[in-house]
Design a protein around this motif. Structure first.
Motif, PDB file in Angstrom:
ATOM      1  N   SER A 148      19.149   9.814  40.631  1.00 17.34           N
ATOM      2  CA  SER A 148      18.300   8.929  41.419  1.00 17.34           C
ATOM      3  C   SER A 148      18.875   8.800  42.824  1.00 17.34           C
ATOM      4  CB  SER A 148      18.216   7.539  40.777  1.00 17.34           C
ATOM      5  OG  SER A 148      17.641   6.609  41.679  1.00 17.34           O
ATOM      6  N   HIS A 149      18.072   9.156  43.824  1.00 13.72           N
ATOM      7  CA  HIS A 149      18.530   9.001  45.205  1.00 13.72           C
ATOM      8  C   HIS A 149      18.433   7.537  45.645  1.00 13.72           C
ATOM      9  CE1 HIS A 149      19.264  13.182  46.322  1.00 13.72           C
ATOM     10  NE2 HIS A 149      18.278  13.480  45.490  1.00 13.72           N
ATOM     11  N   LEU A 150      17.701   6.744  44.879  1.00 16.74           N
ATOM     12  CA  LEU A 150      17.620   5.322  45.204  1.00 16.74           C
ATOM     13  C   LEU A 150      18.958   4.635  44.940  1.00 16.74           C
ATOM     14  CD1 LEU A 150      15.881   2.858  46.033  1.00 16.74           C
ATOM     15  CD2 LEU A 150      15.378   2.543  43.587  1.00 16.74           C
ATOM     16  N   ILE A 151      19.508   4.871  43.749  1.00 15.92           N
ATOM     17  CA  ILE A 151      20.789   4.247  43.399  1.00 15.92           C
ATOM     18  C   ILE A 151      21.962   5.177  43.684  1.00 15.92           C
ATOM     19  CG2 ILE A 151      19.723   2.795  41.649  1.00 15.92           C
ATOM     20  CD1 ILE A 151      20.870   4.689  39.528  1.00 15.92           C
ATOM     21  N   LEU A 219      14.844   7.360  55.924  1.00 18.98           N
ATOM     22  CA  LEU A 219      15.191   6.680  54.680  1.00 18.98           C
ATOM     23  C   LEU A 219      15.546   5.219  54.945  1.00 18.98           C
ATOM     24  CD1 LEU A 219      17.341   9.444  52.942  1.00 18.98           C
ATOM     25  CD2 LEU A 219      15.080   8.656  52.252  1.00 18.98           C
ATOM     26  N   ARG A 220      16.174   4.978  56.096  1.00 20.63           N
ATOM     27  CA  ARG A 220      16.532   3.608  56.465  1.00 20.63           C
ATOM     28  C   ARG A 220      15.290   2.724  56.547  1.00 20.63           C
ATOM     29  NH1 ARG A 220      16.220   1.952  61.671  1.00 20.63           N
ATOM     30  NH2 ARG A 220      17.174  -0.051  62.214  1.00 20.63           N
ATOM     31  N   GLN A 221      14.173   3.299  56.967  1.00 22.17           N
ATOM     32  CA  GLN A 221      12.929   2.536  57.094  1.00 22.17           C
ATOM     33  C   GLN A 221      12.147   2.465  55.784  1.00 22.17           C
ATOM     34  OE1 GLN A 221      11.082   4.741  60.307  1.00 22.17           O
ATOM     35  NE2 GLN A 221      11.812   3.271  61.827  1.00 22.17           N
ATOM     36  N   ARG A 222      12.515   3.308  54.806  1.00 20.39           N
ATOM     37  CA  ARG A 222      11.754   3.353  53.552  1.00 20.39           C
ATOM     38  C   ARG A 222      12.606   2.917  52.379  1.00 20.39           C
ATOM     39  NH1 ARG A 222       9.143   9.345  54.728  1.00 20.39           N
ATOM     40  NH2 ARG A 222       8.137   8.826  56.709  1.00 20.39           N
ATOM     41  N   SER A 223      13.217   3.873  51.693  1.00 20.47           N
ATOM     42  CA  SER A 223      13.908   3.553  50.437  1.00 20.47           C
ATOM     43  C   SER A 223      15.129   2.664  50.638  1.00 20.47           C
ATOM     44  CB  SER A 223      14.320   4.848  49.719  1.00 20.47           C
ATOM     45  OG  SER A 223      15.152   5.634  50.538  1.00 20.47           O
ATOM     46  N   PHE A 224      15.778   2.744  51.822  1.00 17.49           N
ATOM     47  CA  PHE A 224      16.952   1.901  52.048  1.00 17.49           C
ATOM     48  C   PHE A 224      16.588   0.418  52.051  1.00 17.49           C
ATOM     49  CE2 PHE A 224      19.777   5.173  54.516  1.00 17.49           C
ATOM     50  CZ  PHE A 224      19.748   5.995  53.395  1.00 17.49           C
ATOM     51  N   THR A 225      15.325   0.097  52.329  1.00 22.42           N
ATOM     52  CA  THR A 225      14.919  -1.305  52.388  1.00 22.42           C
ATOM     53  C   THR A 225      14.791  -1.930  51.001  1.00 22.42           C
ATOM     54  OG1 THR A 225      12.580  -0.665  52.439  1.00 22.42           O
ATOM     55  CG2 THR A 225      13.686  -0.956  54.560  1.00 22.42           C
ATOM     56  N   ASN A 226      14.768  -1.101  49.971  1.00 21.51           N
ATOM     57  CA  ASN A 226      14.757  -1.592  48.593  1.00 21.51           C
ATOM     58  C   ASN A 226      16.138  -2.169  48.288  1.00 21.51           C
ATOM     59  OD1 ASN A 226      14.908  -1.800  45.720  1.00 21.51           O
ATOM     60  ND2 ASN A 226      13.292  -0.269  45.517  1.00 21.51           N
ATOM     61  N   GLN A 227      16.191  -3.399  47.825  1.00 22.07           N
ATOM     62  CA  GLN A 227      17.479  -4.052  47.592  1.00 22.07           C
ATOM     63  C   GLN A 227      18.279  -3.391  46.471  1.00 22.07           C
ATOM     64  OE1 GLN A 227      17.380  -8.326  47.313  1.00 22.07           O
ATOM     65  NE2 GLN A 227      16.135  -8.560  49.153  1.00 22.07           N
ATOM     66  N   GLN A 228      17.612  -2.573  45.647  1.00 20.78           N
ATOM     67  CA  GLN A 228      18.323  -1.830  44.613  1.00 20.78           C
ATOM     68  C   GLN A 228      18.962  -0.559  45.160  1.00 20.78           C
ATOM     69  OE1 GLN A 228      15.148  -1.281  41.689  1.00 20.78           O
ATOM     70  NE2 GLN A 228      16.093  -2.857  40.417  1.00 20.78           N
ATOM     71  N   SER A 235      19.948  -0.487  56.022  1.00 17.66           N
ATOM     72  CA  SER A 235      18.633  -0.915  56.511  1.00 17.66           C
ATOM     73  C   SER A 235      18.736  -2.166  57.366  1.00 17.66           C
ATOM     74  CB  SER A 235      17.694  -1.160  55.336  1.00 17.66           C
ATOM     75  OG  SER A 235      18.098  -2.301  54.590  1.00 17.66           O
ATOM     76  N   GLN A 236      19.863  -2.872  57.291  1.00 21.85           N
ATOM     77  CA  GLN A 236      20.045  -4.097  58.068  1.00 21.85           C
ATOM     78  C   GLN A 236      20.653  -3.832  59.439  1.00 21.85           C
ATOM     79  OE1 GLN A 236      18.824  -6.879  56.292  1.00 21.85           O
ATOM     80  NE2 GLN A 236      18.285  -5.109  55.006  1.00 21.85           N
ATOM     81  N   LEU A 237      21.001  -2.592  59.705  1.00 18.55           N
ATOM     82  CA  LEU A 237      21.635  -2.256  60.970  1.00 18.55           C
ATOM     83  C   LEU A 237      20.599  -1.838  62.003  1.00 18.55           C
ATOM     84  CD1 LEU A 237      24.627  -0.115  59.623  1.00 18.55           C
ATOM     85  CD2 LEU A 237      24.600  -2.567  60.137  1.00 18.55           C
TER      86      LEU A 237
END
Length: 295
Positions: A148-151, A219-228, A235-237
């Motif tokens: 999973s690239h999300l986690i 990715l910072r604007q998309r999947s990085f914004t998912n808190q998981q 995404s906060q930078l």
């Protein structure tokens, strides 16, 4: 050569920016060339089986795609999967990423390898070799781990089931590595020993770096914004801070891996595809004696 509207729709689902004229001009002829190689191999196999009374079986044809991080391996693999499966009518074309054969983050942390994720030592090479060996030995079904690239980790609860594909496309950073000692097998063995047709995606280092930074920002604007997400912090930078971090990761991890481990395997590839700006194919080179080697 023409593409059906259905095939074009499938291609656009991968990425809206895919150039259909380029697919027709470059990827479709290459797919037909690969199909020719598959036919040659099967003819040779049929002759062997007939002459030596060997039990007939369909041995999957393995195509590997490798290159640097951000070179477009996954997109190219999916393009070839769609063309070989849809346009050229192969019944079952499976796509496997070697990301699933990375050691879990817990193992990498224990071994002090978490900062070298993607380097050869970060992969369970034995499991990967065994997977391809089982595939070539006509075992079915075969289980492949999923990543999973999300986690940013292997998913223990999910697997990919592979059942006797006509073609397997194996995409990853390490598929052309050679001479890795396998403690479970009595000789030096590599995944590349079982690959029938290999593709290396090449590009200038400046382009690869810019593609990596651009992908990082997307990715910072998309999947990085998912808190998981493993990378939620980024995404906060600010954009400038994110670019600086991406540039640092590129030079300390991905560029080093490219120079030390990935680029040296380019000479083993059947086909080298060189890209220019916007991932457009600039040229490709094929080993001159490859056809003779396959006969």
């Amino acid at each position: 050569m023409k593409l059906s509207e259905e095939t074009i729709t499938q291609l656009k689902k991968i990425n809206q920016d895919i150039s259909i004229p380029e697919v027709i001009e470059v990827y479709l002829p290459l797919s037909r060339l690969i199909s020719f190689y598959i036919s040659l191999q099967r003819q040779s196999q049929n002759v062997s089986e007939d002459n030596f009374d060997i039990h007939k079986q369909t041995i999957p044809y393995v195509i590997s795609i490798t290159g640097s991080v951000a070179s477009g391996k996954s997109t190219m693999a999916r393009i070839f999967q769609i063309l070989l499966n849809g346009y050229l009518k192969y019944k079952y074309v499976e796509l496997i990423s070697t990301d699933g054969f990375l050691y879990p983050n817990s193992v990498l942390n224990d071994r002090g390898l978490i900062t070298k994720k993607g380097f050869p030592l970060s992969y369970d090479v034995y499991r990967l070799v065994q997977f391809v060996l089982d595939l070539k030995s006509d075992f079915s079904p075969i289980i492949a781990p999923l990543y999973s690239h999300l986690i940013s980790d292997v998913i223990p609860s999910k697997k990919q089931i592979v059942q006797k594909p006509d073609i397997l496309i194996l995409e990853g950073l390490n598929v052309l590595q050679r001479g890795m000692n396998n403690e479970h097998i009595s000789h030096m063995v590599s995944v590349s020993d079982f690959i029938d047709f290999s593709i290396y995606i090449d590009a200038s280092h400046d382009l690869l770096q810019s593609w990596y930074i651009s992908r990082f920002l997307r990715l910072r604007q998309r999947s990085f914004t998912n808190q998981q997400s493993y990378f939620y912090y980024y995404s906060q930078l600010s954009t400038l801070e994110s670019m600086e971090i991406a540039r640092k990761i590129w030079y300390t991890v991905n560029y080093r891996n490219l120079i030390d481990n990935i680029l040296p395997t380019r000479k083993y590839a059947t086909l080298v595809i060189t890209k220019s700006v916007n991932h457009f194919v600039q040229s490709f080179q094929m080993k001159r004696n490859e056809l003779n080697n396959k006969n």
